[in-house]
Design a protein around this motif. Sequence first.
Motif, PDB file in Angstrom:
ATOM      1  N   LYS A  90       0.832  -1.206   0.000  1.00 12.36           N
ATOM      2  CA  LYS A  90       0.000   0.000   0.000  1.00 12.36           C
ATOM      3  C   LYS A  90       0.870   1.261   0.000  1.00 12.36           C
ATOM      4  O   LYS A  90       0.517   2.251  -0.610  1.00 12.36           O
ATOM      5  N   THR A  91       1.994   1.202   0.686  1.00 13.95           N
ATOM      6  CA  THR A  91       2.868   2.378   0.728  1.00 13.95           C
ATOM      7  C   THR A  91       3.753   2.487  -0.510  1.00 13.95           C
ATOM      8  O   THR A  91       4.230   3.570  -0.819  1.00 13.95           O
ATOM      9  N   LEU A  92       3.945   1.387  -1.234  1.00 13.60           N
ATOM     10  CA  LEU A  92       4.809   1.393  -2.410  1.00 13.60           C
ATOM     11  C   LEU A  92       4.048   1.622  -3.719  1.00 13.60           C
ATOM     12  O   LEU A  92       4.619   1.451  -4.785  1.00 13.60           O
ATOM     13  N   LYS A  93       2.790   1.995  -3.650  1.00 12.89           N
ATOM     14  CA  LYS A  93       2.000   2.156  -4.870  1.00 12.89           C
ATOM     15  C   LYS A  93       2.601   3.154  -5.844  1.00 12.89           C
ATOM     16  O   LYS A  93       2.446   3.029  -7.046  1.00 12.89           O
ATOM     17  N   GLU A  94       3.286   4.143  -5.340  1.00  9.26           N
ATOM     18  CA  GLU A  94       3.830   5.183  -6.204  1.00  9.26           C
ATOM     19  C   GLU A  94       5.125   4.771  -6.894  1.00  9.26           C
ATOM     20  O   GLU A  94       5.606   5.456  -7.774  1.00  9.26           O
ATOM     21  N   TYR A  95       5.694   3.645  -6.502  1.00  6.84           N
ATOM     22  CA  TYR A  95       6.968   3.227  -7.062  1.00  6.84           C
ATOM     23  C   TYR A  95       6.764   2.443  -8.354  1.00  6.84           C
ATOM     24  O   TYR A  95       5.655   2.200  -8.799  1.00  6.84           O
ATOM     25  N   SER A  96       7.842   2.033  -8.926  1.00  4.62           N
ATOM     26  CA  SER A  96       7.836   1.319 -10.195  1.00  4.62           C
ATOM     27  C   SER A  96       7.021   0.031 -10.102  1.00  4.62           C
ATOM     28  O   SER A  96       7.030  -0.664  -9.083  1.00  4.62           O
ATOM     29  N   THR A  97       6.348  -0.287 -11.188  1.00  6.11           N
ATOM     30  CA  THR A  97       5.548  -1.507 -11.212  1.00  6.11           C
ATOM     31  C   THR A  97       6.430  -2.750 -11.176  1.00  6.11           C
ATOM     32  O   THR A  97       5.994  -3.792 -10.698  1.00  6.11           O
ATOM     33  N   ILE A  98       7.661  -2.641 -11.644  1.00 10.73           N
ATOM     34  CA  ILE A  98       8.572  -3.789 -11.600  1.00 10.73           C
ATOM     35  C   ILE A  98       8.888  -4.148 -10.150  1.00 10.73           C
ATOM     36  O   ILE A  98       8.891  -5.321  -9.776  1.00 10.73           O
ATOM     37  N   ILE A  99       9.111  -3.151  -9.330  1.00  7.55           N
ATOM     38  CA  ILE A  99       9.381  -3.395  -7.911  1.00  7.55           C
ATOM     39  C   ILE A  99       8.168  -4.041  -7.253  1.00  7.55           C
ATOM     40  O   ILE A  99       8.303  -4.993  -6.483  1.00  7.55           O
ATOM     41  N   LEU A 100       6.979  -3.551  -7.579  1.00  2.00           N
ATOM     42  CA  LEU A 100       5.765  -4.125  -7.004  1.00  2.00           C
ATOM     43  C   LEU A 100       5.577  -5.570  -7.448  1.00  2.00           C
ATOM     44  O   LEU A 100       5.204  -6.426  -6.644  1.00  2.00           O
ATOM     45  N   ARG A 101       5.825  -5.847  -8.707  1.00  2.00           N
ATOM     46  CA  ARG A 101       5.679  -7.224  -9.200  1.00  2.00           C
ATOM     47  C   ARG A 101       6.687  -8.158  -8.539  1.00  2.00           C
ATOM     48  O   ARG A 101       6.360  -9.290  -8.196  1.00  2.00           O
ATOM     49  N   LEU A 102       7.913  -7.702  -8.369  1.00  2.00           N
ATOM     50  CA  LEU A 102       8.914  -8.518  -7.688  1.00  2.00           C
ATOM     51  C   LEU A 102       8.517  -8.781  -6.237  1.00  2.00           C
ATOM     52  O   LEU A 102       8.684  -9.896  -5.722  1.00  2.00           O
ATOM     53  N   PHE A 103       7.990  -7.777  -5.587  1.00  2.00           N
ATOM     54  CA  PHE A 103       7.568  -7.913  -4.194  1.00  2.00           C
ATOM     55  C   PHE A 103       6.412  -8.902  -4.085  1.00  2.00           C
ATOM     56  O   PHE A 103       6.399  -9.758  -3.200  1.00  2.00           O
ATOM     57  N   ILE A 104       5.457  -8.799  -4.991  1.00  2.00           N
ATOM     58  CA  ILE A 104       4.316  -9.712  -4.964  1.00  2.00           C
ATOM     59  C   ILE A 104       4.771 -11.131  -5.303  1.00  2.00           C
ATOM     60  O   ILE A 104       4.312 -12.104  -4.695  1.00  2.00           O
ATOM     61  N   GLY A 105       5.686 -11.258  -6.257  1.00  2.00           N
ATOM     62  CA  GLY A 105       6.223 -12.583  -6.581  1.00  2.00           C
ATOM     63  C   GLY A 105       6.941 -13.209  -5.397  1.00  2.00           C
ATOM     64  O   GLY A 105       6.831 -14.412  -5.160  1.00  2.00           O
ATOM     65  N   THR A 106       7.660 -12.391  -4.656  1.00  2.00           N
ATOM     66  CA  THR A 106       8.341 -12.872  -3.456  1.00  2.00           C
ATOM     67  C   THR A 106       7.324 -13.336  -2.416  1.00  2.00           C
ATOM     68  O   THR A 106       7.517 -14.369  -1.770  1.00  2.00           O
ATOM     69  N   THR A 107       6.256 -12.585  -2.265  1.00  2.00           N
ATOM     70  CA  THR A 107       5.204 -12.965  -1.319  1.00  2.00           C
ATOM     71  C   THR A 107       4.612 -14.320  -1.697  1.00  2.00           C
ATOM     72  O   THR A 107       4.466 -15.206  -0.843  1.00  2.00           O
ATOM     73  N   LEU A 108       4.286 -14.499  -2.961  1.00  2.00           N
ATOM     74  CA  LEU A 108       3.729 -15.776  -3.409  1.00  2.00           C
ATOM     75  C   LEU A 108       4.737 -16.909  -3.230  1.00  2.00           C
ATOM     76  O   LEU A 108       4.366 -18.024  -2.830  1.00  2.00           O
ATOM     77  N   GLY A 109       6.003 -16.638  -3.514  1.00  2.00           N
ATOM     78  CA  GLY A 109       7.037 -17.650  -3.340  1.00  2.00           C
ATOM     79  C   GLY A 109       7.187 -18.081  -1.888  1.00  2.00           C
ATOM     80  O   GLY A 109       7.292 -19.278  -1.592  1.00  2.00           O
ATOM     81  N   LEU A 110       7.184 -17.116  -0.983  1.00  2.00           N
ATOM     82  CA  LEU A 110       7.296 -17.443   0.448  1.00  2.00           C
ATOM     83  C   LEU A 110       6.097 -18.246   0.929  1.00  2.00           C
ATOM     84  O   LEU A 110       6.243 -19.203   1.703  1.00  2.00           O
TER      85      LEU A 110
END
Length: 126
Positions: A90-110
């Motif tokens: 929610k706090t990273l919404k303003e950042y690059s979509t690549i960073i958000l996708r990597l973060f979400i991928g990490t969440t799913l991986g964990l």
Amino acid sequence: MKYSVTKNTTQEKTALTNQQEDQEHSLRYAWIISAITTLTAGLYYVIAQPEIPLFYSLATKQDQLTNKIFLFLFPVVAVAINTAHFFILKTLKEYSTIILRLFIGTTLGLQTLLLLACIRIIWVTL
């Protein structure tokens, strides 16, 4: 000229909306995996032995065994990760979509790794 600016703005809004929907779907998948982990641990807790092997890195078999309540360690960690990542995203919404996708991928991986670890412990003790 005004028409092309409006058209580009509409396309950008559509692209942002699609990205947000993808992120929401990915977070839903993470919560679903977390719920499956909780359900798996809960169902196995009923039929589990009083002690289960949880700490494989310890030297002796006696040290590896722990009370079966520690099986709920996996769902607790999964929910904590999901909650923390939800607020971080929610706090990273303003950042690059690549960073958000990597973060979400990490969440799913964990979440997937926690589910697989829980299933492995169940498989070993059956």
